[in-house]
Design an enzyme around this catalytic site. Sequence first.
Site: not given
Ligand SMILES: Cc1ncc(COP(=O)(O)O)c(C=O)c1O
Length: 423
Positions: A383, A204, A229-230, A125
Amino acid sequence: MSFVDAALEKDHTDPLRTFRQHFKLSDASLIYVDGNSLGPLSDLSEQRLHKAVEKEWGERLIRGWNDAWWEMPVQLGDELAPLIGARKGEVLICDSTSVNLYKLVWAALSLSHTNGKLVTDDLNFPSDLYVMQGILENHPGTFHLELLKSGDGISMSQKEIEEKITDETALVCLSHVSFKSAFMYDMKKVTDLAHSKGALVIWDLSHAAGAVPINLEGSGADMAVGCTYKYLNGGPGSPAYLYVRKEIQDRLQSPIWGWLGEIHPFDFHLEFRPSSGIRKFLVGSPPILSLIPVETGLTIIKEAGMDRIRDKSVAQSQFFIDMASTDLLDLGYTIGSPRHPHQRGSHVALRHPEGYRICQALTDPSEGKYTIIPDFREPDHIRIGIAPLYNTFMELVLVVQELKRIVENRVYVNYGKKRKTVT
Ligand SMILES: Cc1ncc(COP(=O)(O)O)c(C=O)c1O
């Protein structure tokens, strides 16, 4: 048997079919396949939030902190722990994924290394990459970022990883399940490889927790972060989590010294004295109202059971890929996710040159019989987030039918290419 008949049968015999009623998804014309971005509201979360506002904040006021609030980041961390294969005292619910990653990457690089490689990949990400880039810019050590490139944009081969994780590697930081393609690393294999070269590993888990069984302890993982939140259904912007293996907690220091990480915050001591254990990674006041639905989200998942969730997720994503392969490939769609379930999380990416406009047509309530909500990721990924707690097989049939109709009838030409802020 037709896909429709197969879906009817699978839904009828689905052991998780009663869980859908927990969620506020009563509009039969809405098909929500975006639980991998934002899980829906549940009845339990709504009731629990109502109680928290009315009774706990409304009546208990500041006394709420001693009643329960102060301990929530640790206590909820302990509740999340079994879902990701962690032990009590190894997980905190706090801050955002990005901030937690910052804390852990900095801590890991400061542990014993002064130079070396920080290995990640281009499936990760972007926020994770930005966090690492920013740290390398400011860290006193001399580290450099090694970005593994995926050959097909979908997955990473073990050979590529083995070539890049070497004796110079200080830290490996990867997404367990990739946000675009849903490619899933073999956590134990990569962790073992990194350890054999003397490197630490941070995972992650944002697209993995609540979607696939995870065994952090069994894999020997050192650290992990992820959002709630997912698939964990914690609500918009709910706090994230971090994990640090017990055996290395004493050796790591958080780079952000906030009062919640201090050993006795209410001493108001003028110099920071870190807490022992996982608490040292806390920073500031927890967002209590946003933590509440994390608790209820976990309750529902635990009741369903991760093994049953995974079984249904594999069955549903395979069913979806089979339908897409039969009905959509002639229309310019390609499958942007690994074909083998053991290499895939719980979403399936479909790619199409008109992906963005197709998504606009899917989500437009005035177009077609159903409003279908997936999300779009550049440059051309649609997606489809499959959440076994509430998505039915029949919904997946309808999604494929709509994807087909929108391209066959060129419905997408009625929509613009200009991106909305959030896609
Ligand atoms: C794989 C992944 N890592 C990190 C993040 C970022 O998360 P945050 O907004 O809580 O920092 C996301 C956000 O969708 C994500 O999908």
